[in-house]
Write a protein that holds these residues in place. Structure first.
Motif, mmCIF file in Angstrom:
data_model
loop_
_atom_site.group_PDB
_atom_site.id
_atom_site.type_symbol
_atom_site.label_atom_id
_atom_site.label_comp_id
_atom_site.label_asym_id
_atom_site.label_seq_id
_atom_site.Cartn_x
_atom_site.Cartn_y
_atom_site.Cartn_z
ATOM 1 N N ILE A 172 -15.147 -6.030 -8.602
ATOM 2 C CA ILE A 172 -14.096 -5.313 -7.862
ATOM 3 C C ILE A 172 -14.479 -5.236 -6.387
ATOM 4 C CG2 ILE A 172 -12.922 -3.098 -7.645
ATOM 5 C CD1 ILE A 172 -13.167 -2.688 -10.559
ATOM 6 N N THR A 173 -15.786 -5.176 -6.135
ATOM 7 C CA THR A 173 -16.200 -5.114 -4.718
ATOM 8 C C THR A 173 -15.663 -6.326 -3.980
ATOM 9 O OG1 THR A 173 -18.273 -4.672 -5.855
ATOM 10 C CG2 THR A 173 -18.262 -4.363 -3.482
ATOM 11 N N THR A 174 -15.807 -7.469 -4.621
ATOM 12 C CA THR A 174 -15.380 -8.681 -3.893
ATOM 13 C C THR A 174 -13.900 -8.957 -4.154
ATOM 14 O OG1 THR A 174 -15.881 -9.949 -5.852
ATOM 15 C CG2 THR A 174 -17.657 -9.719 -4.251
ATOM 16 N N ASN A 175 -13.232 -8.020 -4.864
ATOM 17 C CA ASN A 175 -11.830 -8.279 -5.213
ATOM 18 C C ASN A 175 -10.977 -8.199 -3.952
ATOM 19 O OD1 ASN A 175 -9.202 -8.044 -5.992
ATOM 20 N ND2 ASN A 175 -9.584 -6.583 -7.640
ATOM 21 N N CYS A 176 -10.297 -9.314 -3.658
ATOM 22 C CA CYS A 176 -9.595 -9.336 -2.366
ATOM 23 C C CYS A 176 -8.458 -8.318 -2.346
ATOM 24 C CB CYS A 176 -9.053 -10.730 -2.091
ATOM 25 S SG CYS A 176 -8.593 -11.614 -3.573
ATOM 26 N N ALA A 177 -8.014 -7.899 -3.540
ATOM 27 C CA ALA A 177 -6.920 -6.911 -3.503
ATOM 28 C C ALA A 177 -7.423 -5.621 -2.840
ATOM 29 C CB ALA A 177 -6.461 -6.628 -4.933
ATOM 30 N N VAL A 178 -8.661 -5.247 -3.169
ATOM 31 C CA VAL A 178 -9.166 -3.980 -2.637
ATOM 32 C C VAL A 178 -9.299 -4.071 -1.111
ATOM 33 C CG1 VAL A 178 -11.041 -2.313 -2.846
ATOM 34 C CG2 VAL A 178 -10.393 -3.704 -4.813
ATOM 35 N N LEU A 179 -9.903 -5.135 -0.653
ATOM 36 C CA LEU A 179 -10.053 -5.304 0.798
ATOM 37 C C LEU A 179 -8.659 -5.443 1.427
ATOM 38 C CD1 LEU A 179 -12.040 -5.517 3.089
ATOM 39 C CD2 LEU A 179 -12.074 -8.000 2.769
ATOM 40 N N GLY A 180 -7.775 -6.138 0.676
ATOM 41 C CA GLY A 180 -6.405 -6.338 1.192
ATOM 42 C C GLY A 180 -5.725 -5.000 1.431
ATOM 43 N N VAL A 181 -5.860 -4.099 0.432
ATOM 44 C CA VAL A 181 -5.222 -2.780 0.591
ATOM 45 C C VAL A 181 -5.787 -2.077 1.816
ATOM 46 C CG1 VAL A 181 -5.209 -0.461 -0.414
ATOM 47 C CG2 VAL A 181 -4.629 -2.439 -1.825
ATOM 48 N N ALA A 182 -7.124 -2.112 1.889
ATOM 49 C CA ALA A 182 -7.753 -1.401 3.020
ATOM 50 C C ALA A 182 -7.203 -1.947 4.343
ATOM 51 C CB ALA A 182 -9.271 -1.579 2.933
ATOM 52 N N LEU A 183 -7.177 -3.248 4.495
ATOM 53 C CA LEU A 183 -6.730 -3.838 5.774
ATOM 54 C C LEU A 183 -5.254 -3.539 6.008
ATOM 55 C CD1 LEU A 183 -8.653 -7.239 5.613
ATOM 56 C CD2 LEU A 183 -9.081 -5.309 7.161
ATOM 57 N N LEU A 184 -4.434 -3.716 4.954
ATOM 58 C CA LEU A 184 -2.979 -3.574 5.152
ATOM 59 C C LEU A 184 -2.629 -2.139 5.509
ATOM 60 C CD1 LEU A 184 -1.518 -5.840 2.322
ATOM 61 C CD2 LEU A 184 -1.330 -6.133 4.810
ATOM 62 N N THR A 185 -3.203 -1.181 4.755
ATOM 63 C CA THR A 185 -2.786 0.211 5.018
ATOM 64 C C THR A 185 -3.185 0.623 6.436
ATOM 65 O OG1 THR A 185 -4.860 0.774 3.965
ATOM 66 C CG2 THR A 185 -2.863 1.033 2.638
ATOM 67 N N THR A 186 -4.361 0.177 6.864
ATOM 68 C CA THR A 186 -4.749 0.637 8.220
ATOM 69 C C THR A 186 -3.915 -0.079 9.275
ATOM 70 O OG1 THR A 186 -6.438 -1.051 8.074
ATOM 71 C CG2 THR A 186 -7.112 1.226 7.603
ATOM 72 N N GLN A 187 -3.423 -1.276 8.960
ATOM 73 C CA GLN A 187 -2.658 -2.006 9.995
ATOM 74 C C GLN A 187 -1.317 -1.338 10.269
ATOM 75 O OE1 GLN A 187 -2.412 -5.954 8.632
ATOM 76 N NE2 GLN A 187 -3.454 -6.815 10.414
ATOM 77 N N GLN A 188 -0.685 -0.821 9.209
ATOM 78 C CA GLN A 188 0.734 -0.411 9.391
ATOM 79 C C GLN A 188 0.849 1.042 9.861
ATOM 80 O OE1 GLN A 188 1.677 -1.198 5.447
ATOM 81 N NE2 GLN A 188 2.032 -3.404 5.734
ATOM 82 N N GLN A 189 -0.096 1.510 10.629
ATOM 83 C CA GLN A 189 0.025 2.845 11.266
ATOM 84 C C GLN A 189 0.783 3.835 10.401
ATOM 85 O OE1 GLN A 189 1.033 0.142 13.159
ATOM 86 N NE2 GLN A 189 -0.892 0.003 14.319
ATOM 87 N N ASN A 190 0.391 4.054 9.170
ATOM 88 C CA ASN A 190 1.110 5.128 8.446
ATOM 89 C C ASN A 190 0.161 6.302 8.225
ATOM 90 O OD1 ASN A 190 -0.557 3.738 6.730
ATOM 91 N ND2 ASN A 190 1.175 2.575 5.858
ATOM 92 N N THR A 191 0.735 7.392 7.801
ATOM 93 C CA THR A 191 -0.076 8.618 7.721
ATOM 94 C C THR A 191 -1.080 8.485 6.572
ATOM 95 O OG1 THR A 191 1.293 9.559 6.021
ATOM 96 C CG2 THR A 191 2.024 9.888 8.302
ATOM 97 N N LEU A 192 -1.970 9.446 6.516
ATOM 98 C CA LEU A 192 -3.010 9.413 5.469
ATOM 99 C C LEU A 192 -2.347 9.362 4.090
ATOM 100 C CD1 LEU A 192 -6.049 9.951 4.653
ATOM 101 C CD2 LEU A 192 -5.333 12.330 4.357
ATOM 102 N N PHE A 193 -1.336 10.208 3.915
ATOM 103 C CA PHE A 193 -0.739 10.307 2.575
ATOM 104 C C PHE A 193 -0.052 8.999 2.199
ATOM 105 C CE2 PHE A 193 0.250 12.432 -1.129
ATOM 106 C CZ PHE A 193 1.550 12.152 -1.472
ATOM 107 N N SER A 194 0.628 8.373 3.145
ATOM 108 C CA SER A 194 1.329 7.129 2.765
ATOM 109 C C SER A 194 0.307 6.021 2.511
ATOM 110 C CB SER A 194 2.293 6.737 3.886
ATOM 111 O OG SER A 194 1.525 6.318 4.995
ATOM 112 N N ALA A 195 -0.815 6.048 3.199
ATOM 113 C CA ALA A 195 -1.864 5.037 2.900
ATOM 114 C C ALA A 195 -2.368 5.236 1.474
ATOM 115 C CB ALA A 195 -3.022 5.219 3.882
#
Lengths: 493, 371, 191, 179
Positions: free
Chosen positions: C110-133
């Motif tokens: 799971i560490t190397t699972n690109c979905a996890v890294l993908g979520v991290a990168l995507l949520t921080t990119q789209q300037q949304n609040t903590l709760f929406s992330a």
């Protein structure tokens, strides 16, 4: 009951309403195989003479008096078509019976049970389970229910109906005797509504009217309402856990023929014969014979043909194959001198027809609608093909009574019941292997523990011996030193 | 089968069938709808059907040959003929030949034989073929002509197009000169999109619209995104009569199947009930949807999907309660996709999505209640 | 309230991580042979993903942006994910050794699972609040788990199918995943 | 500025590392694994897998010192169970360790046996009964057919016979599969 098939005989079929008793045969064949297919041994020597009703081995009773020959491999009426060690009994024609005194009513239950075992009383419904064991389990419960199973739901099997029709009074007597013995809180006499002649005969019986202890349950004529697990769950509402028998839940479900056998055994005559219905494959002609266990198959068919022209014609047309058992639950075998046993309730002259070659299952779930045990045969079929025991357990293979309804309705002609027989066999085999492995494991662990313990003790013992030896050597040296001193002090002494 | 049971089989006709008879019976139930469709949309429907059946049978024979299976035994259960026929009914009349070939290949090979033949495919073969065509050739699978009663049969242009289809010549590729008004469903979808003025309609796929899903006339001409002339989709316009009569024909076929006992009521009823309730929820939630309720059922492929596509026994779950959930799932997804997604008619995708859930539903809904 | 629901629905169905964005395919193919394993991995991934989305958002807004070191975000996110996965493994080893035994190999995956890294990168990119992330991470994980369990159920049935020799094993799994993503394309364009 | 960020990350990871160290010493799951591998083995203790018994073989599998296809008595069932448990590929039985035979039990030919008690200690499940200069016999139900008693016997009076009669072993056959 949900599902099941309303099977009916052809409209213009004839049933011979008379029981024909087979004459004494020259030789009888008694397979030395128990209910769980283990090979039996007997203390009787070859050439020893036996009387009728004498128990040669556990569950094997001599059908007539004569001399017992040595065990020989002989045909056996079983789907495996294997030959099994069988005793040959040459009849001496006298048919003298072993004197068995009728038991009084107040005899202890244990005596009655041992009498049933000695008289070789077995379930005649088709399973052939030892009745004494069954009753023994039921008697352990205070709350008991007795179900007399006269539901003969497979078309072409008429022996129970003929028994009730022609011996109504003794059937009622037998039922009352059994009720007297078992003292059940509830007694149900289950019968199908298309056996009106039998119902009339039984209800008009005087002893029944004087003390009506039986409650009648007439069921619609739907196959397979006679299967024990289905009938018990239906009449008592009890849900049997996987591999749990009705007897373990305090319900004695027993075939009406077996009730008669119990009554006869308690009155002094052993269970050596039974009624069999012989008919043609298309069920146009049926007759009922009283046959002793061990009678060879070809003799039975020859006698049946002599009694009924329709059967004679059928035997002439296909003299080589016969179906042992009913049209759905029976299996085909060649006509030879394989003996008739307790489990065989019907013979159909002619080979059982092979359906077309099976095509792929399209999961149409027709089989699920007719399954009387409310299962999903299409899922069981896929699991059986890949021998996946978890999925078989998940879809409750053990609740399947192998009735054959799903085969009838399957549009792809898949031999589902044969697949389920194979699956049950493979599951049973694995369970047996696991049990053996568990036993071997505990024994090997005990062995290892004991060897280790033994080594430990030996080490401790060696240690003590060594230290004792050292101490002894030390002590000897002191004694010599003392003697030397003494010698020096008194040189002349 | 033991002769003693012949009497039983004669007494119960429902039990007299085998796989071939089931498939042929379903094909008979398709005939009224297909005939009506041919009358409304011209000979292209018939050529679609025949060519696709021919191609699918060829692919099936090839696949059986490759797997050293007896071709006669494999073919005579008629399942591939049925799948081809269902796919043909989803396509606009007289689509080019390459669309048919790829559709037949997807249906037969990808939908059925890669999984090992009849009875083992998790997805409905016709819908797999249709989804592949829908996504690869959006133009060809959504350009429907306007339904004219018997019009298509006497119009030389249709015959020329049919001829070009059969000879696979790519001569006539120009758009239809008689591009007609938006389908009722297409109108319905653009109405909702316009109402919620979401940005997505500008995304790449939005120009392509009017996935007929066994119905609907494409009005929005190609990429230009200009709405077709909307000569009204109200009741009584030529389009609405065509689609209502078609859905009525499918309903007749479906009731025949139900009456004969080839399909069970659980699935279609669950699907139609779920679709209606979801639609009612939507009308409450998005008041600007104007299409009156009864027409929702009759427009588009809902009835056709409910009776012919979803009830494919191979890909549907087999226990009773699982079928109810499966039908309800398709009904809900169908309406959701109709309102929201790029394709106005979502039956194909709804069926594929619920096919994916069928094995899980079967495992979960085990009938373990006692007698 | 309804836009929260919309975020989750769009994360689960519209841009499903596995079938639409094709992220996290290796555990998707690797652990989908039994429904029980799939459920186990699904729960573990949901736990990791939601936590990772939360922590990565915190890291991003309170450390990386103020210090203007966004270029460190890849390293930071991977570090956080590794920490969360290690934490999950310990919790799982303590509470359900059986599940840990079954998933032993795939948990570090799971560490190397690109979905996890993908979520991290995507949520921080789209300037949304903590709760929406958090919601986005949770929705992505639920989407991943839902599809994983469905796919496991299908594969359990495919094991019993008489699939032609060249297609057996992973090949038929990829084809089925392809058709599944074909079906998920029906959601394309749902606002 | 970057130095500040890096140091803060470093501190964070040191703190978390310390936390893990205390959390990490849970009971090793090695024990349950060996136990569950041993459950799949047929427990014949026959050492055909070149390990002194089933448990040592289970330990070897857990440590990766042995393959999962070295157990002839277990045959395909054991190999399938182990591949399912460990998630490794199910290889066919390795011929060098022997061939899987139907279940057998040892039988002592009582005419030849001289009562030397040499066969009793090697029997892993104590299935042989007998003492010095007295008749020995094998308890059929307990014997696993591991053949360890055959070699030590000086007069070679022990033979292997089928465990149960053919009729008891018979199972219904599967219908023949369509081509």
């Amino acid at each position: 009951m949900k599902g099941g098939l309303a099977l009916s005989r052809p409209a213009n079929s004839t049933i011979d309403d008379q029981i024909h008793t087979l004459p004494l045969q020259a030789t009888y064949y008694l397979p030395a195989v128990s209910y769980s297919r283990a090979v039996l041994h007997s203390q009787y020597e070859p050439g020893q003479s036996v009387l009728r009703g004498e128990s040669i081995a556990q569950g094997v009773i001599a059908p007539t008096s004569g001399t017992l020959r040595a065990q020989v491999n002989h045909a056996w009426p079983h789907p495996s078509h294997l030959e099994v060690p069988t005793w040959e009994l040459e009849a001496d024609g006298l048919d003298t019976a072993l004197p068995l005194a009728p038991l009084a009513q107040n005899v202890t239950t244990q005596d009655k049970l041992s009498r049933l075992t000695m008289a070789g009383v077995q379930g005649l419904g088709g399973a052939g389970f030892s009745t004494a064991k069954k009753i023994e389990r039921v008697l352990q419960h205070t709350e008991r229910t007795l179900i007399i199973n006269a539901v003969e739901c497979e078309p072409g099997v008429e022996c129970d109906r003929m028994l009730m029709q022609s011996h109504a009074s003794s059937v009622i007597e037998a039922c009352h005797a059994l009720v007297e013995w078992i003292q059940p809180t509830q007694t149900l006499f289950a019968i199908e509504d298309d056996k009106q002649s039998a119902i009339d005969a039984l209800t008009s019986d005087k002893t029944h009217q004087q003390n009506p202890v039986l409650t009648w349950v007439t069921l619609p004529a739907v196959y397979p309402s006679g299967a024990e697990s289905l009938l018990v769950q239906r009449l008592t509402g009890l849900h049997l856990a996987p591999n749990q028998r009705a007897a373990d839940a305090g319900v004695l479900c027993v075939n009406v023929g077996t009730v008669m056998a119990i009554y006869n055994a308690l009155n002094g005559n052993a269970a050596i014969d039974r009624l069999i219905s012989v008919s043609t494959q298309d069920l146009m002609h049926t007759t009922t014979l009283s046959v002793r266990f061990g009678t060879p198959l070809n003799a039975v068919l020859k006698f049946a043909a002599s009694q009924h022209t329709g059967l004679a014609e059928a035997l002439r047309l296909n003299p080589t194959a016969v179906q042992v058992g009913g049209p759905l639950s029976g299996f085909s075998r060649p006509i030879d001198n394989a003996p008739i046993l307790a489990g065989c309730n019907a013979l159909l002259i002619g080979p059982s027809h092979q359906s077309q070659p099976p095509s792929a299952c399209i999961r149409c779930a027709e089989c699920a609608t007719v399954c009387p045990a409310n299962l999903l045969p299409q899922e069981l079929y896929t699991a059986a093909r890949s021998d996946d025991h978890d999925v078989l357990k998940h879809y409750r293979l053990d609740a399947c009574v192998l009735c054959g309804c799903c085969d009838v309705v399957c549009p792809a002609h898949i031999p589902l019941t044969q697949w389920f027989r194979f699956a049950k066999g493979s599951v049973a085999e694995q369970a047996q292997n696991e049990a053996d492995a568990a036993l071997a494991r505990t024994r090997s662990e005990q062995h290892a523990a004991r060897v280790e313990q033994r080594a430990l003790e030996k080490a401790v013992a060696d240690e003590q011996r060594r230290s004792a030896a050292a101490a002894a050597k030390h002590a000897k040296a002191d004694i010599q030193a003392a003697l030397a001193r003494v010698k020096r002090k008194k040189p002349s002494a | 089968m033991i002769p003693a049971l012949q009497s039983y089989r004669q007494a119960n006709p429902a039990q007299r069938r085998d796989t071939t008879r089931i498939m042929t019976r379903v094909c008979w139930a398709l005939v009224p709808g297909t005939a009506l469709m041919a009358l409304w949309f011209g000979p292209g429907v018939v050529t679609n059907g025949l060519l696709l059946i021919l191609l699918c049978v060829l692919f099936e024979a090839g696949a059986l040959l490759l797997r050293q299976r007896s071709i006669r035994h494999g073919l005579n259960d008629g399942s591939i003929v049925l799948a081809a026929w269902l796919l043909a009914l989803c396509l606009p009349p007289a689509v080019p030949m390459f669309v048919l070939v790829i559709g037949a290949a997807a249906t037969t090979l990808l939908g059925k034989h890669v999984y090992g033949g009849l009875g083992q495919n998790p997805f409905n073969p016709a819908m797999v073929g249709y989804a592949v065509l829908l996504i690869s050739f959006p133009q060809n699978t959504t350009q429907w002509i306007e339904p004219q009663w018997l019009g298509g049969w006497f119009n030389p242009d249709t015959w020329e197009r049919v001829w070009s289809q059969i000879t696979a010549s790519s001569g006539v590729t120009s758009a239809w000169d008689a591009v007609t008004q938006a389908t009722p469903l297409d109108q319905f979808r653009t109405a909702t999109h316009a109402a919620s003025s979401a940005t997505t309609s500008a995304s790449g796929m939005s120009g392509m619209s009017g996935m007929s899903g066994m119905s609907g006339v494409s009005g929005v001409s190609g990429v230009s995104g200009v709405n077709g002339s909307n000569t009204g989709i109200g009741i009584g316009s030529a389009t609405s009569i065509a689609w209502i009569s078609l859905s009525a024909a499918w309903l007749a076929g479906g009731l025949y199947l139900l009456f004969v006992g080839l399909i069970r009521w659980h699935l279609p009823v669950a699907m139609l009930a779920a679709a209606t309730t979801t639609y009612i929820v939507y009308t409450v939630w998005m008041p600007d949807i104007t299409l009156p309720l009864p027409w929702v059922l009759f427009y588009g492929g809902l009835i056709f999907g409910a009776f012919f596509i979803a009830t494919d026994p191979v890909t549907a779950p087999s226990s009773r309660s699982a079928r109810l959930w499966y039908g309800a799932g398709i009904g809900i997804l169908c309406v959701v996709l109709r309102v929201h997604s790029n394709y106005p008619e979502g039956v194909a995708f709804a069926v594929l999505l619920m096919n994916a859930c069928a094995p899980l539903l079967d495992r979960v809904c085990v009938r373990d209640q006692p007698q | 309230m309804s836009d929260w629901l919309l975020i989750v629905i769009s994360a689960v169905f519209v841009n499903n991580f596995v079938l639409v964005q094709f992220l996290g395919l290796c555990p998707f193919m690797g652990v989908s042979n039994r429904v029980a394993n799939a459920l186990g991995l699904g729960i573990a991934t949901t736990f990791v993903l939601t936590l990772a989305a939360l922590l990565s958002h915190l890291l991003h807004t309170y450390i990386l942006v103020p210090l203007d070191v966004q270029y460190l975000r890849i390293i930071g996110f991977i570090f956080i994910i590794a920490v969360v996965v290690q934490f999950t493994e310990l919790v799982m080893r303590r509470h359900s050794p059986l599940l840990h035994q079954v998933l032993g190999l795939y948990l570090p995956l799971i560490t190397t699972n690109c979905a996890v890294l993908g979520v991290a990168l995507l949520t921080t990119q789209q300037q949304n609040t903590l709760f929406s992330a958090l919601l986005q991470g949770f929705g992505a994980a639920v989407g991943f788990t839902l599809v994983l369990i469905l796919f496991a159920a299908i594969r359990m049935r495919l094991d019993k199918a008489d699939v032609p020799k060249p297609f057996q094993g992973a090949a038929i799994a990829f084809i089925t995943a392809g058709i599944l993503s074909l079906a998920f394309m029906g959601f394309a364009g749902v606002t | 500025m970057t130095w500040l960020a890096l140091t803060s990350l470093l501190l964070l990871c040191l703190a978390i590392g310390y936390g893990f160290a205390r959390l990490g010493n849970s009971q090793s799951s090695e024990e349950t694994l060996i136990e569950r591998i041993n459950d799949c083995l047929p427990q014949t203790q026959c050492a055909q897998c070149h390990f002194p018994g089933c448990r040592p073989y289970a330990e070897a599998i857990a440590d990766g010192r042995a393959g999962i296809n070295q157990c002839p008595p277990g045959g395909d069932a054991t190999i399938h169970a182990l591949s399912e448990l460990l998630g490794v590929e199910a290889l066919p039985l390795d011929k060098q360790f022997g061939v899987s035979k139907p279940p057998l039990v040892a039988l002592i030919d009582e005419a030849v046996c001289i009562g030397c008690t040499l066969c009793i200690p090697p029997c892993p499940v104590d299935a042989i009964v007998g003492s010095g200069k007295l008749m020995h016999t094998v308890i059929a139900e307990d014997c696993t057919g591991c053949e360890l008693c055959i070699a030590p016997c000086p007069v070679d009076c022990i033979s292997l016979v089928p465990a149960t009669a053919e009729i008891t072993q018979w199972r219904p056959a599967a219908p023949e599969q369509r081509s």
